[in-house]
Motif scaffolding. Structure first.
Motif, short mmCIF file in Angstrom:
data_model
loop_
_atom_site.label_atom_id
_atom_site.label_comp_id
_atom_site.label_asym_id
_atom_site.label_seq_id
_atom_site.Cartn_x
_atom_site.Cartn_y
_atom_site.Cartn_z
N TYR A 101 -30.84 62.34 5.59
CA TYR A 101 -31.12 61.96 6.97
C TYR A 101 -32.48 61.25 7.04
CZ TYR A 101 -27.65 65.66 7.68
OH TYR A 101 -26.54 66.46 7.61
N TYR A 391 -29.31 75.66 9.57
CA TYR A 391 -27.90 75.51 9.22
C TYR A 391 -27.55 76.02 7.83
CZ TYR A 391 -27.89 72.75 13.41
OH TYR A 391 -28.02 72.36 14.71
N ASN A 412 -22.53 79.90 11.59
CA ASN A 412 -21.53 78.90 11.20
C ASN A 412 -20.11 79.45 11.34
OD1 ASN A 412 -23.33 76.84 10.59
ND2 ASN A 412 -23.58 77.50 8.47
N ILE A 459 -25.32 66.85 12.68
CA ILE A 459 -24.99 68.17 12.15
C ILE A 459 -24.83 69.16 13.29
CG2 ILE A 459 -27.41 68.88 11.90
CD1 ILE A 459 -26.61 70.22 9.26
N VAL A 464 -20.92 69.89 9.04
CA VAL A 464 -21.89 68.87 8.68
C VAL A 464 -21.24 67.51 8.90
CG1 VAL A 464 -23.31 67.89 6.86
CG2 VAL A 464 -22.99 70.36 6.99
N ARG A 465 -21.91 66.67 9.66
CA ARG A 465 -21.33 65.38 10.01
C ARG A 465 -21.90 64.27 9.16
NH1 ARG A 465 -21.24 66.19 16.62
NH2 ARG A 465 -19.99 68.08 16.56
#
Length: 470
Positions: A101, A391, A412, A459, A464-465
């Motif tokens: 990122y 995360y 999660n 995210i 998770v994107r």
């Protein structure tokens, strides 16, 4: 006193202007934010460390203000730095996890550097970039508001203290004698030299500046120049340590003590330069750490009680992972030897810097300026709560709500997982979960966790994107 009166005048003009830029004749203070990496709450003498000395940073505390309840933006580096630079907490900031990122282009995630630059400040970042975790974009720091950048783009590369190359304002600078874990030129020496040169330049040029000095110590690799390590060899009971993905070290305790000593010396030289150039009384210096104490790379936070009286360390949502040593120094403005238990966090820095610069804080900030705490003038507004999320390790959330601390794990898998509850006034070490005794507080903290969290396009809990296109 002169500086204090100038600061009070600046604040009055800010209020009367309705948050707009101040008149040009109001002197804006210089701002330096020095950030250590993985320095625990108990790693400094002024916060209780007994195994080695940190005289220069302790001197800052003796001559400035020591925060006892200041918090990092997150419990690992990149998201914590994202919070610092934007003024948004972890539930709102875009970049909120380590990984592939980086900050997007303006007008998204406008940094405090960009805001101060618009207010007439010259801006610089030296050391480990807080704008990307892994990036191949050498001009990103300049585009995100820093007039000058020298350092690492990648946090992975910043694990090494003998870089094969660094970046200066978009250009690669090679160090052919370096090989990552060993070499001829120690990165800390390079960053200190560049910072001192920058301060000389700003003293000559005049006008306000913002310097973000982002140092590596004491993050693993365990590595420091021989001068700093040798003085401790023989003082500790230690065994060679395997670093895993980091560098192996024959004397891990001596090396860690040497790294913090090196950090201390670096801070001292920056302060000395401010006094030599006559800029000290018009410069606010803040020293802090990006998260709690580490246990990695052959190191354990338990060796030197790096978290002090706090539970946990890096990657934990307990106090040892989030509460960080923080000192503010501004001779003539901050009363020497003061201490504050004001509950504050990294996302307050942008609002604080903007107030000192005489400009409006970011419209989307979660922060509250702590200028009244620094100056001792006026009433200090307080947060209803402080918020974090994380995360890794199953997903975690945490809330500080007055003396209450709520921690939720395994998010999660279950967004409504049970909340652990601690009363920090009675249980600073978070040893006694009293959630069953206070269901109404647990309910309130659960509501805060829901309110504070907004999904990021990068995210979210449980998913998770993909990294967006540049």
């Amino acid at each position: 006193m002169k500086t204090l009166l100038r600061c009070l005048t600046l604040l009055l003009m800010f209020a009367l202007s309705g948050g707009q830029a101040l008149a040009e004749d109001a002197e804006q203070p210089n701002i330096i934010f020095i950030l250590a990496d993985d320095l625990g709450y108990g790693d400094l003498g002024c916060y209780g460390q007994k195994n080695f000395a940190t005289p220069r940073i302790d001197q800052l505390a003796n001559e400035g203000l020591r925060f006892t309840q200041h918090y990092a933006g997150c419990t690992v580096c990149f998201p914590s730095r994202s919070v610092l630079l934007t003024g948004q907490h972890m539930g709102h900031v875009l970049c909120r996890a380590n990984g592939d990122y980086q900050f997007p282009e303006d007008p998204q995630e406008i940094t405090i550097a960009s805001r101060l630059k618009q207010a007439g400040y010259h801006t610089a970042m030296i050391g480990k970039s807080g704008l990307s975790c892994r990036s191949d974009d050498p001009s990103l720091p300049n585009r995100k508001g820093f007039d000058h950048f020298f350092g690492y783009l990648s946090h992975g590369a910043a694990h090494r203290y003998y870089p094969e190359h660094l970046y200066r304002n978009g250009e690669q600078v090679d160090y052919p004698g370096n090989h990552g874990k060993e070499g001829d030129t120690y990165s800390g020496d390079l960053f200190l030299a560049d910072a001192l040169r920058y301060l000389d330049e700003r003293a000559e040029a005049g006008g306000p500046f913002f310097l973000h000095l982002s140092l590596q110590q004491p993050h693993a690799d365990l590595q420091v120049t021989q001068k700093y390590r040798e003085q401790f060899i023989g003082q500790f009971d230690e065994q060679p340590a395997k670093g895993g993905g980091y560098r192996d070290e024959a004397h891990p305790k001596s090396t860690f003590a040497g790294m913090v000593t090196y950090l201390d010396t670096t801070v001292g030289q920056v302060i000395d330069k401010l006094h030599q150039t006559g800029m000290a009384e018009n410069t606010l210096v803040i020293f802090s750490s990006d998260n709690g104490a580490m246990s990695e790379g052959g190191w354990s936070a338990e060796y030197f009680t790096s978290s002090g009286p706090l539970r946990g360390g890096k990657r934990d949502m307990y106090e040892g992972g989030l509460r960080v040593p923080t000192i503010a120094y501004w001779p003539g403005t901050i009363t020497a030897g003061t201490e504050s238990d004001h509950q504050s966090a990294f996302y307050d820095f942008a609002a604080t810097a903007c107030e000192l610069a005489g400009i409006a804080p970011p419209a989307n900030t979660d922060g509250i300026s702590y200028v009244p705490t620094l100056t001792g003038a006026g009433s200090q507004p307080t947060h209803e709560y402080l918020y974090w999320e994380f995360y890794e390790q199953g997903g975690k959330q945490a809330v500080r709500y007055g003396d209450w601390k709520g921690v939720r794990l395994n998010v999660n898998k279950n967004r409504n997982a049970p909340i652990e509850l601690y009363n920090l006034a009675d249980d600073l070490g978070e040893q006694h979960d009293i959630a069953a005794n206070h269901p109404e507080v647990v309910k309130k903290i659960a509501a805060i966790m829901d309110e504070a969290h907004e999904p990021s396009p990068l995210i979210d809990f449980g998913q998770v994107r993909k990294k967006p296109k540049k």
